[in-house]
Design a protein around this motif. Structure first.
Motif: not given
Lengths: 486, 486
Positions: B180-183, B199-205
């Motif tokens: 999941x952390x790749x992004x 860049x915006x990502x859905x939070x990892x976790x």
């Protein structure tokens, strides 16, 4: 398909009308079958869930008096029209706007002895700090009662920040809220009267997550705060408590921009299913459209909007008009002091239709299952609710007492004598989310919402298709003297 | 009270040394009794809990390279001295400082079609927006793989905001994190290479609570990002996903102040219990002192600091020096790329003591129970761990395999051939809190911390009082030829 309550009325007349419980009224087979079919359809319906999704996504936060709340009214009008409701309209009212300022984020930090930022939120109605902020020493009060009783030297709190540490405990009924909320609603007065520069409180609510809990303060005698007042999240309150326990003098810096912005317009959105036989008799069911600004108001009260709307729509869909009019009211400006509810009641005083409201109820306690049917009606009508409860029982619903209100927005109508009833929801974890950024759509369980819709459809149908007068009768003897006034 | 491993060695020599598992080494009764007493004392000890409370309260957040992290080093030195450790010292190292800017709060909002603020956090290493912020259209990618494979027109992402929506699933081992952390680590490169404005990502976790998850990005070939890169909380990512699903063009505004601030000094804090017979042989146990800036780093890694320190202190308190030196290292600047761990390893290269490190392990996975003992040692030493496992089993600990690392800060040493072992903690809910504002002290259960301390005290004692060489042997035949080199 009407609830021909002649049988119930006859049963009522056959027993002594003095004190004590009356015999349960019976609901006709036809009405029970129709209500059960509504409930079954409700359990299969995702309309409430989808409405709440739409409101919380397409509008998001909708603080009373803001453009977001106005967009929510537009959304509601369009939605009611699309769903086929009648007499869709907005009743505007004026209100005083309070906002947090530039952002939902506020700058609060411990500066001494252990510098660190805190997660905090201004309480509704609070003043801003002076430009540039303030920094002051914390005076720690373990409870609001300790603050009330504080008899330190006259200047002991002068220029200080009062911190109040009361904790709330969770309960299915949410009953710990009122007590815990005193520091939020009235703390500012106690602090300001003693010369404090500001108020900080441990967040009301039961969450240990790092969210601060906002909410309106009270303004007795129309007095407004001159000081900033904020809640810090529970973990941040724990920090303050631990540092206090170490005997350290603690200083906190704040910079806030909150304040009153003048008069604006809000509104209540109204839609109806007009009654077939007694359209002037109104069963009012409601929820509120506005929310706090830090979350998307999914549980408070997007869920209620979805539930009452979907229940009324189910009744419409079943193709049988009820005897009475069902009026759905989505109130504006609930969070900031029931401003919409008061405006609604005042307008009904003015148009002389208060007495046409035969009963009222609101859904405003999240999206968990309904677990209890409570009433607040004339003693003679308790049996009607007992009978209704037998029908609702298959949904896991208990029978509550007969001293219930109808929900926050029903308070002004109740004060004018409108009977009330309530489908009590399980509030055990409601205050985990309530008034925090974490009140978002993902917290809703679709099956639980559907149970609400099923219960509300039955409840609303039984109330609207009845000719029972739910008002308390001034004297027991009057009950035998014919039709009560509407 | 030494682990007289003559018996174990004899047992070892009596079996063929070729391939496959070796017979479990036996641990002497005396050593087992001592270790068991340490564990019993650990289960009763609240020292780890109190140390974590102190660090997270008195320092709070301690971002690598900041004055807060420097205060944490002062705290650690004072703490080690008070607890009676030997050779307490700080090894400084230089690092490049990155900070978020003025505050932990960042300004991100959907501006079209449904204006609302979002809860977001800059990823470590991200650039700031231009002064005044940016506003741009979102291009939605359901997964990082979709972004990798994106072969749209050359300018399809030009000036846009890339959004990546991958979800992480929870697991006791935390094994979903890397994927999941790749992004988070590499998303910026893919976005920037395609001309994106950010860049915006859905939070990892794994949390559904409204917290954004921060963490460092990766910088292949020393390249640094020129674009802002942020994570939004899961409920906010849900909003973006829903709006995207409606087919709406979406615009987001950001204003951030993140950036690199130049070279500063950080440090590793070191303390020892000097070995009685082979003081030059070092069992290194560690944790990291720094944390992210948005929480107080209780689980990551205040808990680890408490656990390894308390375990070593228990051994000291028991009044018997182990054969080898126990070195406790509280690493600086772990979160920003194992900077302290690399500096430690480099310094050991320079002073020629890498090979004196007989084994290493770190506690850096929260404060839940240890559920497994894993090793990464020479095949001939697996039996030693099997025997140790029998002693640890009463704490509910399983035996893991022999391909384990020792934890993040052990990676540089492991790469130099230092054997590793690990007490794996239950990480099922670790990523509910990790790298968010919600990583606070209240999330720690004292009894679970005590179980960790009990396990670590036994584990560290067995390792430090042994004369077993844990290094892999180049050829199986060598094992029979006498003492392995240190």
């Amino acid at each position: 398909m009407r609830l021909a309550l002649a049988a119930a009325a006859a049963a009522f007349l056959s027993i002594p009308v003095q004190t004590g419980p009356v015999q349960a009224a019976e609901l006709p087979e036809e009405a029970r079958v129709h209500a059960r079919a509504l409930a079954e359809a409700g359990l299969e319906s995702d309309l409430a869930y989808r409405l709440t999704e739409s409101l919380t996504t397409e509008i998001g936060p909708r603080l009373a008096g803001t453009p977001q709340e106005a967009r929510a009214r537009d959304w509601a009008v369009e939605m009611f029209n699309e769903l086929g409701f009648e007499n869709v309209r907005v009743e505007d009212f004026p209100m005083d706007l309070w906002t947090r300022g530039y952002s939902i984020f506020e700058e609060v930090a411990i500066t001494h002895p252990f510098p660190q930022e805190l997660y905090a939120t201004s309480l509704g109605g609070a003043a801003a700090t002076p430009e540039g902020g303030i920094e002051a020493e914390i005076v720690f009060f373990d409870s609001f009662d300790d603050l009330l009783e504080f008899d330190g030297a006259n200047d002991a709190l002068e220029g200080k920040l009062v911190f109040v540490n009361d904790r709330m405990t969770a309960a299915r009924t949410g009953e710990g809220y009122g007590w815990a909320n005193r520091k939020r609603t009235l703390g500012w007065i106690e602090a300001e009267n003693r010369g404090a520069a500001g108020l900080l409180i441990r967040s009301v609510g039961t969450s240990s997550h790092r969210f601060a809990h906002t909410g309106m303060m009270s303004f007795p005698a129309e007095r407004l705060p001159g000081i900033p007042a904020l809640a810090v999240s529970a973990p941040d309150a724990d920090q303050i408590e631990r540092i206090h326990a170490m005997g350290e003098t603690m200083r906190v810096a704040l910079r806030t921009h909150a304040g009153w912005r003048g008069e604006v317009t809000s509104g209540n959105v109204i839609a109806e299913i007009v009654g077939a036989e007694a359209p002037e008799e109104i069963v009012i069911i409601g929820a509120h459209l506005d929310s706090w600004d830090n979350g998307t108001g999914a549980l408070d009260d997007g869920a209620g909007v979805g539930i009452v709307t979907a229940a009324a729509r189910l009744i419409m869909d079943a193709g049988v008009r009820p005897r009475r009019t069902i009026r759905v009211v989505l109130f504006g400006a609930e969070e900031v002091g029931l401003v919409g509810a008061r405006a609604y009641a005042r307008a009904r005083m003015e148009d002389g239709t208060v007495d046409q409201h035969v009963i009222g109820s609101e859904s405003d306690f999240g999206a968990r299952n309904v677990w209890r049917l409570s009433s607040g009606v004339g003693e003679h009508a308790v049996g009607f609710f007992d009978a209704m409860h037998e029908e609702l029982e298959f949904l896991g619903i208990e029978r509550g007492g007969n001293s219930s209100g109808g929900g926050p927005d029903m308070i002004p109508l109740a004060a004018m004598g409108v009977p009330m009833a309530r489908l009590d929801q399980d509030g055990t974890d409601y205050f985990e989310f309530h008034h925090t950024p974490n009140d978002t759509f993902d917290k809703i369980v679709p099956e639980e919402m559907a149970q609400n819709v099923a219960a509300w459809a039955m409840f609303t149908w039984f109330l609207a298709d009845s000719d029972v007068d739910f008002r308390a009768r001034p004297e027991a003897g009057d009950a035998e003297e014919g039709e009560p006034a509407q």
